[in-house]
Each structure stands twice: as structure tokens, then as C-alpha cells.
Design a protein around this motif. Structure first.
Motif, PDB file in Angstrom:
ATOM      1  N   ALA A   8       0.842  -1.203   0.000  1.00 61.42           N
ATOM      2  CA  ALA A   8       0.000   0.000   0.000  1.00 61.42           C
ATOM      3  C   ALA A   8       0.877   1.253   0.000  1.00 61.42           C
ATOM      4  CB  ALA A   8      -0.920  -0.011   1.218  1.00 61.42           C
ATOM      5  N   TYR A   9       1.943   1.213   0.798  1.00 59.21           N
ATOM      6  CA  TYR A   9       2.827   2.377   0.908  1.00 59.21           C
ATOM      7  C   TYR A   9       3.562   2.659  -0.403  1.00 59.21           C
ATOM      8  CZ  TYR A   9       6.741   5.257   2.564  1.00 59.21           C
ATOM      9  OH  TYR A   9       7.681   6.237   2.729  1.00 59.21           O
TER      10      TYR A   9
ATOM     11  N   ALA B 176       1.156   3.897  -2.975  1.00 60.62           N
ATOM     12  CA  ALA B 176       0.792   5.306  -2.798  1.00 60.62           C
ATOM     13  C   ALA B 176       1.913   6.212  -3.283  1.00 60.62           C
ATOM     14  CB  ALA B 176       0.473   5.583  -1.331  1.00 60.62           C
TER      15      ALA B 176
ATOM     16  N   GLN C  98       1.872   6.088  -7.145  1.00 59.52           N
ATOM     17  CA  GLN C  98       0.723   6.766  -7.749  1.00 59.52           C
ATOM     18  C   GLN C  98       0.734   8.268  -7.491  1.00 59.52           C
ATOM     19  OE1 GLN C  98      -1.930   3.997  -6.031  1.00 59.52           O
ATOM     20  NE2 GLN C  98      -2.535   3.123  -7.982  1.00 59.52           N
ATOM     21  N   SER C  99       1.472   8.699  -6.467  1.00 59.81           N
ATOM     22  CA  SER C  99       1.543  10.134  -6.201  1.00 59.81           C
ATOM     23  C   SER C  99       2.581  10.817  -7.090  1.00 59.81           C
ATOM     24  CB  SER C  99       1.897  10.380  -4.739  1.00 59.81           C
ATOM     25  OG  SER C  99       0.949   9.762  -3.913  1.00 59.81           O
TER      26      SER C  99
ATOM     27  N   TRP D 253       6.354  11.699   4.172  1.00 60.49           N
ATOM     28  CA  TRP D 253       6.371  10.369   3.547  1.00 60.49           C
ATOM     29  C   TRP D 253       7.076   9.367   4.459  1.00 60.49           C
ATOM     30  CZ3 TRP D 253       3.239   8.520   0.163  1.00 60.49           C
ATOM     31  CH2 TRP D 253       2.668   9.352  -0.816  1.00 60.49           C
TER      32      TRP D 253
ATOM     33  N   SER E 145      -6.619   0.666  -0.128  1.00 54.27           N
ATOM     34  CA  SER E 145      -5.188   0.381  -0.142  1.00 54.27           C
ATOM     35  C   SER E 145      -4.386   1.674  -0.258  1.00 54.27           C
ATOM     36  CB  SER E 145      -4.863  -0.567  -1.297  1.00 54.27           C
ATOM     37  OG  SER E 145      -3.482  -0.582  -1.543  1.00 54.27           O
TER      38      SER E 145
ATOM     39  N   GLY F 266      -1.753   3.205   2.395  1.00 47.29           N
ATOM     40  CA  GLY F 266      -0.393   3.601   2.053  1.00 47.29           C
ATOM     41  C   GLY F 266      -0.074   5.024   2.460  1.00 47.29           C
TER      42      GLY F 266
END
Lengths: 119, 412
Positions: A32-33, A36, A39-40, A96, B386, B390
Motif C-alpha cells: 500500500a505504501y 501510494a 501513484q503520487s 512520507w 489500499s 499507504g
């Protein structure tokens, strides 16, 4: 600006992927991390490493190669992976870093990447 | 450390916590030199720790500290002999001596809070500056609370103090017509501090321990100093409602427990009673605002859980009101969820998608997951959950989201 986030895990955290009860949540969190991050649009690069037991350390002393099993330093917290991120400032990098799963089971070291000469 | 010394240290600490802001406000009010006042105050606390164990704690510890700090400020001024700064401090000592009301602490702390939230000071420095000057928290601890590098927080605070001095920002209660707007900056700063502590849902972060209490303390102080301001009461009510549920927010294994599953019997009854009283007092002035509306939403949630009655309709109405007062990303996302819970999931999804710049905003993704589940789009909901996981820095919330937490209690 580029920052390197070094993910370090303590022994409890390192044991999670080998525990059937925790392995799902462990990889789920990392997936998930990293997802993210990707996708960022801040991810420049990075990798997850095999455990510290698989490390080999080499030194050349007086012309002789000294090869030792294991990581550079035998400390409680060990490097588990790293990412390079493109971010505006340190505070963004810290934000982050706080989201990394190992932030609560180890630490995250944030280092600015030295830009290449002339950059 | 022997018992007497430990006892003295405890008393000095208590005096520091309870009177730090007061003393700093008095010292800085005339010179506008917050940094200089802090130095003087630090000297006074050091002197207290050195002298009280042997000489005994003075009858009036706060008065003692003020006297020593003033003397230290005077000495510092004389030592520097720089006309500008020294003159200001000497003038302060002179004024202080001539001011018959100077022994009553008056509203100096409120003046200090107004100075800290002056529009000329950067918004990102206001809440930290208030925590540092009114409560005496150190820069490293504040930096940890606001998740910035200690060095950059230190710089931010130094810059802000320099601005107070160089720009001549007044330590004064603003004129009556300006109070509502200026007070809203004070309240926002307090709420920012509370929000930082609130995000630490598990209470796992020792750096944040006590920050919520300190924010509530500041809100109580503001209500006490400005009792006719309904928004101050609203903020107090809001924070008390949230704080009442602190224990219930996590399971025995540190798991995140959403409001709908919380054990109501573990909520703090006293805090809820105080919150409701504050909200009632605020409503008497018939001047609604952002914090009163947020408090009313929390009050409605509490009522809904206590009685088992679903109050989705009234919640949507309150969120509409709130979005008019404060159309922030967080409020708009929460309003969309309220709309979805009230049976309008598709419209809620449209509202949510209309919010821009939420790419790395965790609550937006969590809201999206919940709304998508309510829309019956399970696959997309799992992806959003999800993403929210994240972006979360809390292991309990991460676990909750990855386990499909917001899938529970669907009313399709």
C-alpha cells in the motif's frame, strides 16, 4: 530535490514476514505504501532488500580482500530497503517517512541526495 | 537527587507549566521582544532550581520568578548596551514599576495569543509559536508534533519572534470589530495543535503525549479570557467531545475502532456533559460558526450512538452548514461521506471527485473507499482503501483499511 529514505527495521519487525499470522499484514502495508508513493508521482527509484543475513561485506586492507558474512554493522536496526523521492523540501520527505510501515517498527533515515556537479 | 530537591524541581516545573505563558506575556508585552523575554525567564527558572532547594520555595513562586526574570532582562540589557534593545527593556522595567495594575496578570496571555496569530506572522508558525510562548514547549517537541525537521521549526519560530519585534506587532486585544476574525486565528491554532495529537490515534507516539490536554487547556483559557465569544465555546465543546472518546478509539491490541463500533460505556461522561454545556452556552448568543457546527456534528454522533437512532439526515444538513463556514478538503470529504450514508452514494461520489488536490490526502482516499463500498463498487473500493492505507502513518488505521474496515455496516 531528491531525498533518499532508508528504511530500517528492528528485530520484531524483521520477524513479521516469517510469521504466518503477520506476513499478510506486513506485505500488505508495504504494498500500500509503495503503491501510494508510485501513484503520487514522487518516486524516482528504490528497492526492497533481502534480509541482512544475506549480506556480505568486503574491505581491502593492505592489499588483501577481507570478506565477511553479514552486514556492515551488527546493530539492532537493519536496512530493509530504500527509495529515492522527488520532493519540494525536507518536511515533505518527513511526511512520507512517517507513512512507512517501519516508522513504528524501526526508523526511517532521510538524506538529501547530493546533486551531480553542475546540476 | 534527594527528596527535597525532587520536590522543589516538581514545584518549579508546576510553576513553569502554569505560569509560563503569563510570565512571558508580561515580560514581552512592553518590549515585544519574545526571544529576550524567554532568555530572561529561562534565567529565572534556572535560579529557582538553584536557590529553592536550600532557601525554600518562596510564598509567591510566580511573583518571585517575575522579579528575577525582570532583573535578568535588565542585566541583559545593560550588558548589551545596545541602544535599541536595551532601551526597550529598560523602558519595560520603568513601565512595569509605574503600572499599578502590573501585579494583576490581567489579559496578558490573551494578548500574547493574539500577537502569535497576527496575520503578519506566517500561518505555519502561528500554532507552534503559541504552544511555545504560552505553554513553554521546546522547539524540538513542537517540531515532532507538527512533523517537520527540528531545525526548520526552530528557524520558523525565530523568524516569527523577529517579526513580532521588528514589525512592532502589538501585544494588545484587538478592537471589538476585529476580534471575531483575529480570535478565529487563535482558535485555529489551538485546533491545529489538537488535530496533531488526535492523528496519533493509538497514543503510541510519546512525543505527542499531553499535547491534546494542552490544546484543551488553551481553549479553556481562551473561553475564560473571552467568555462572550461563542466560537471559543464551540471549539472547547468540539475538542471535549472528541477527547471523551479517546480510550474507545483503540482495541486492546491497538486496533483502530471506528465510531460506529466504539464501546459507548468507555466514553468519558464528564467530558461529554461539559461539552454539551459549552455548546448550549455558545448557542445562546445565536452567532453560529465553524467550531460550533463541528461540535454540533460530534454531539449528534454521540446522540446517535447513545440512542441507536440513525441521524443521517440532520448530519448532512449540519455538514452543508459547515461546508459554508469552512470549505476545506477535510470538511468536503466528510460531507460527501455523510451524504453517502444518507443513501445518496452516487451523488456523494460526484461531490468527492469534484475536490481537487487531494492526491496525497489520506482522509480523501478513506472517504472514497467508504463511498465506493456504499455504491457497490467493491473492487474500486478496495483500491482506494489500499491507497488510504499507504498514505496513513498509523499502523492501526493501516490494518483496519487493508482488512476492509469501512466495508462494515453497509446499508445498500
Amino acid at each position: 530535490m531528491h531525498y533518499m529514505l532508508q528504511f530500517r527495521e528492528n528485530p520484531d519487525e524483521r520477524a513479521k514476514p516469517n510469521d504466518p499470522a503477520q506476513v499478510g499484514a506486513y506485505w500488505g502495508s508495504w504494498q500500500a505504501y509503495i503503491g501510494a508513493l508510485a501513484q503520487s508521482g514522487v518516486m524516482v527509484g528504490g528497492n526492497v532488500l533481502r534480509p541482512p543475513e544475506t549480506a556480505t561485506t568486503l574491505r581491502v586492507e593492505n592489499g588483501t580482500r577481507q570478506v565477511v558474512d553479514g552486514p556492515f554493522a551488527d546493530t539492532k536496526e537493519q536496512l530493509a530497503g530504500f527509495v529515492i523521492l522527488d520532493l519540494p523540501d525536507l518536511d515533505a520527505a518527513l511526511e512520507w517517512a512517517a507513512r512507512a510501515p517501519c516508522a513504528t517498527g524501526g526508523s526511517v533515515e532521510v538524506r538529501p541526495v547530493l546533486p551531480p556537479p553542475g546540476a | 537527587m534527594d527528596d527535597a530537591r525532587r520536590d522543589t524541581a516538581a514545584q518549579a516545573t508546576l510553576a513553569a507549566r502554569e505560569s509560563y505563558g503569563k510570565l512571558l506575556a508580561i515580560l514581552a508585552a512592553r518590549t515585544r521582544d519574545v526571544a529576550g523575554a524567554e532568555d530572561a525567564l529561562a534565567d529565572a527558572f534556572a535560579a529557582a532550581l538553584a536557590q529553592w532547594p536550600t532557601g525554600g520555595v518562596p510564598a509567591n513562586p510566580v511573583g518571585w520568578l517575575l522579579t528575577v526574570a525582570r532583573r535578568s532582562a535588565g542585566h541583559a540589557a545593560a550588558r548589551r548596551q545596545t541602544a535599541e534593545r536595551g532601551a526597550a527593556l529598560v523602558q519595560m522595567l520603568e513601565d512595569e514599576r509605574n503600572d499599578p495594575a502590573s501585579d494583576g496578570f490581567g489579559d496578558d496571555r490573551l494578548k500574547l495569543m493574539f500577537a502569535c496569530t497576527h496575520p503578519a506572522i506566517g500561518a505555519d508558525a502561528q500554532a507552534p509559536l503559541m504552544l511555545q510562548t504560552v505553554l513553554g514547549l521546546d522547539a524540538a517537541r513542537i517540531a515532532a508534533s507538527f512533523l517537520v525537521a527540528p531545525a526548520s521549526m526552530g528557524q520558523r519560530l525565530v523568524r516569527a519572534k523577529r517579526r513580532i519585534r521588528d514589525a512592532g506587532i502589538a501585544f494588545a486585544i484587538p478592537e471589538a470589530k476585529d476580534i471575531p476574525e483575529r480570535l478565529s486565528a487563535v482558535l485555529s491554532a489551538i485546533y491545529a495543535a489538537y488535530g496533531t495529537a488526535w492523528d496519533d490515534v493509538t497514543g503510541a507516539d510519546p512525543r505527542l503525549a499531553g499535547l491534546a490536554d494542552e490544546a484543551i487547556w488553551l481553549a479553556r483559557l481562551t473561553v475564560q479570557l473571552a467568555p462572550d465569544q461563542p466560537e471559543a465555546l464551540g471549539l472547547l465543546a468540539l475538542m471535549l467531545h472528541c477527547e471523551a472518546r479517546r480510550v474507545a478509539r483503540r482495541g486492546p491490541d491497538g486496533a483502530f475502532v471506528p465510531l460506529r463500533d466504539q464501546d459507548v460505556s468507555s466514553w468519558s461522561h464528564d467530558m461529554m456533559v461539559e461539552a454539551e454545556a459549552a455548546l448550549r452556552a455558545a448557542s445562546r448568543s445565536a452567532r453560529p460558526g465553524r467550531f460550533q457546527t463541528e461540535a454540533a456534528i460530534q454531539s449528534l454522533h454521540a446522540q446517535s450512538r447513545m440512542t441507536g437512532e440513525r441521524l443521517d439526515g440532520p448530519l448532512v444538513q449540519l455538514y452543508d452548514v459547515l461546508a459554508r463556514f469552512a470549505p476545506t478538503t477535510g470538511v468536503l470529504a466528510a460531507r460527501a461521506v455523510a451524504l453517502a450514508e444518507n443513501g445518496e452514494a452516487e451523488a456523494a461520489l460526484q461531490q468527492l471527485d469534484a475536490i481537487t488536490d487531494a492526491e496525497t490526502y489520506q482522509p480523501w482516499w478513506a472517504a472514497r473507499a467508504r463511498i465506493l463500498w456504499l455504491c457497490g463498487q467493491d473492487e474500486a473500493a478496495r483500491e482506494a482503501a489500499s491507497r488510504a492505507a499507504g498514505l496513513s502513518s498509523d499502523p492501526g488505521i493501516r490494518r483496519f483499511l487493508l482488512a476492509g474496515g469501512y466495508q462494515e455496516g453497509l446499508r445498500r
